[in-house]
Write a protein that holds these residues in place. Structure first.
Motif, mmCIF file in Angstrom:
data_model
loop_
_atom_site.group_PDB
_atom_site.id
_atom_site.type_symbol
_atom_site.label_atom_id
_atom_site.label_comp_id
_atom_site.label_asym_id
_atom_site.label_seq_id
_atom_site.Cartn_x
_atom_site.Cartn_y
_atom_site.Cartn_z
ATOM 1 N N LEU A 1 -7.488 7.594 -1.337
ATOM 2 C CA LEU A 1 -6.423 8.073 -2.226
ATOM 3 C C LEU A 1 -6.261 7.166 -3.440
ATOM 4 O O LEU A 1 -6.052 7.648 -4.561
ATOM 5 C CB LEU A 1 -5.102 8.167 -1.457
ATOM 6 C CG LEU A 1 -5.065 9.240 -0.359
ATOM 7 C CD1 LEU A 1 -3.799 9.108 0.464
ATOM 8 C CD2 LEU A 1 -5.163 10.639 -0.970
ATOM 9 N N LEU A 2 -6.365 5.857 -3.244
ATOM 10 C CA LEU A 2 -6.218 4.930 -4.370
ATOM 11 C C LEU A 2 -7.408 4.996 -5.319
ATOM 12 O O LEU A 2 -7.306 4.587 -6.479
ATOM 13 C CB LEU A 2 -6.030 3.497 -3.855
ATOM 14 C CG LEU A 2 -4.701 3.209 -3.152
ATOM 15 C CD1 LEU A 2 -4.658 1.774 -2.647
ATOM 16 C CD2 LEU A 2 -3.513 3.480 -4.082
ATOM 17 N N GLN A 3 -8.519 5.535 -4.837
ATOM 18 C CA GLN A 3 -9.675 5.758 -5.716
ATOM 19 C C GLN A 3 -9.480 7.000 -6.580
ATOM 20 O O GLN A 3 -10.320 7.309 -7.428
ATOM 21 C CB GLN A 3 -10.946 5.903 -4.882
ATOM 22 C CG GLN A 3 -11.441 4.596 -4.284
ATOM 23 C CD GLN A 3 -12.583 4.791 -3.294
ATOM 24 O OE1 GLN A 3 -12.749 5.868 -2.721
ATOM 25 N NE2 GLN A 3 -13.373 3.745 -3.076
ATOM 26 N N GLY A 4 -8.392 7.725 -6.347
ATOM 27 C CA GLY A 4 -8.088 8.912 -7.151
ATOM 28 C C GLY A 4 -8.484 10.226 -6.510
ATOM 29 O O GLY A 4 -8.317 11.293 -7.115
ATOM 30 N N LEU B 1 -6.010 -0.681 -6.006
ATOM 31 C CA LEU B 1 -7.136 -0.665 -5.069
ATOM 32 C C LEU B 1 -7.693 -2.060 -4.828
ATOM 33 O O LEU B 1 -8.077 -2.395 -3.705
ATOM 34 C CB LEU B 1 -8.236 0.261 -5.606
ATOM 35 C CG LEU B 1 -9.488 0.409 -4.735
ATOM 36 C CD1 LEU B 1 -9.138 1.002 -3.377
ATOM 37 C CD2 LEU B 1 -10.522 1.287 -5.446
ATOM 38 N N SER B 2 -7.710 -2.902 -5.856
ATOM 39 C CA SER B 2 -8.288 -4.235 -5.719
ATOM 40 C C SER B 2 -7.478 -5.129 -4.789
ATOM 41 O O SER B 2 -7.979 -6.150 -4.304
ATOM 42 C CB SER B 2 -8.411 -4.904 -7.093
ATOM 43 O OG SER B 2 -7.124 -5.118 -7.653
ATOM 44 N N ARG B 3 -6.229 -4.727 -4.507
ATOM 45 C CA ARG B 3 -5.379 -5.530 -3.626
ATOM 46 C C ARG B 3 -5.029 -4.770 -2.344
ATOM 47 O O ARG B 3 -4.026 -5.049 -1.697
ATOM 48 C CB ARG B 3 -4.105 -5.949 -4.367
ATOM 49 C CG ARG B 3 -4.385 -6.759 -5.631
ATOM 50 C CD ARG B 3 -3.138 -7.378 -6.200
ATOM 51 N NE ARG B 3 -2.576 -8.362 -5.266
ATOM 52 C CZ ARG B 3 -1.422 -9.001 -5.487
ATOM 53 N NH1 ARG B 3 -0.721 -8.738 -6.578
ATOM 54 N NH2 ARG B 3 -0.968 -9.875 -4.603
ATOM 55 N N ARG C 1 0.190 5.443 -5.702
ATOM 56 C CA ARG C 1 -0.824 4.976 -6.651
ATOM 57 C C ARG C 1 -0.218 4.088 -7.736
ATOM 58 O O ARG C 1 -0.885 3.185 -8.259
ATOM 59 C CB ARG C 1 -1.532 6.177 -7.291
ATOM 60 C CG ARG C 1 -2.509 6.871 -6.342
ATOM 61 C CD ARG C 1 -3.073 8.118 -6.957
ATOM 62 N NE ARG C 1 -4.047 8.765 -6.070
ATOM 63 C CZ ARG C 1 -4.307 10.055 -6.062
ATOM 64 N NH1 ARG C 1 -3.651 10.876 -6.898
ATOM 65 N NH2 ARG C 1 -5.196 10.570 -5.232
ATOM 66 N N LEU C 2 1.036 4.338 -8.078
ATOM 67 C CA LEU C 2 1.722 3.495 -9.072
ATOM 68 C C LEU C 2 2.087 2.141 -8.480
ATOM 69 O O LEU C 2 2.159 1.144 -9.184
ATOM 70 C CB LEU C 2 2.984 4.205 -9.576
ATOM 71 C CG LEU C 2 2.766 5.471 -10.405
ATOM 72 C CD1 LEU C 2 4.103 6.151 -10.689
ATOM 73 C CD2 LEU C 2 2.042 5.164 -11.707
#
Length: 223
Positions: free
Chosen positions: A89-92, A52-54, A47-48
């Protein structure tokens, strides 16, 4: 059990290949805290590193979206399973724990941004082929919905379609009763031969470290 690629798939995706692993005597259970900790640490690091946008710029996501388009599947409507996992996962959202076999499978799918499938061999009949779906190819998906697979990449045995790089079926799902397993890795065209070997080796090692049993077959299916 033989796994093969249908020539019609290779016509559209000439360098698509499959990684195949077969296991016997596995012991599937709830994932232990140690494994959950390792995977959760990886998810936080990811996540670091990624935004998500990329997401579509990640190697593997980009290539599989292009592959879907080449076979006529809209990747925004039917996402590759690896992209769906990464996006979630990248959405949290938390990692979705199922069991030791599925969790290790999904971890590697996210790690390499490749669709991975894990299946109970005792629910498969005969050989397996990766082909393009026909009008009557449908099954109950792990998402609880009936999945219509016409025109999409799928895996089928003598009974019919059971898996795909989109979503797999309930018929062949792995439970804590499963002992003999088939794992399929969908390699897009840009994965180099040495990388495929590395991935197969690392998956086999971790899978048997966590689930026990032994690897009875490791192979790469080429056109």
């Amino acid at each position: 059990m033989k796994v093969q690629l249908d020539p019609a798939v290779s016509d559209r995706l000439p360098r698509l290949s499959l990684g195949v692993l077969q296991y016997s005597g596995a012991s599937v259970s709830d994932s232990p805290k140690m494994l959950q900790g390792r995977i959760n640490y990886f998810v936080e690091s990811m996540r670091l590193e990624h935004d998500l946008s990329r997401l579509a710029d990640i190697e593997g996501i980009r290539e599989w979206r292009a592959a879907f388009k080449q076979v006529g599947t809209d990747p925004s409507r039917y996402r590759p399973s690896s992209e769906a996992l990464l996006r979630r996962l990248l959405q949290g959202n938390p990692f979705f724990w199922i069991n030791t076999a599925v969790d290790v499978n999904n971890f590697f799918s996210v790690l390499h941004a490749l669709p991975f499938g894990i299946y109970d061999q005792n629910h498969l009949v005969g050989d397996v082929i990766c082909r393009i779906g026909l009008a009557d190819d449908r099954y109950e998906g792990l998402n609880g919905r009936e999945v219509h697979m016409e025109g999409k990449l799928l895996l089928a045995d003598e009974t019919g379609a059971f898996g795909s790089p989109i979503v797999d079926s309930k018929r062949t799902c792995v439970t804590d009763q499963s002992r003999d397993l088939l794992q399929v890795i969908f390699f897009h065209e840009a994965v180099e031969a040495h990388k495929k070997d590395e991935i197969l080796g690392s998956v086999a090692r971790m899978f048997t470290e966590i689930n026990g049993g032994e690897v009875t077959n490791t192979s790469i299916v080429l056109p």
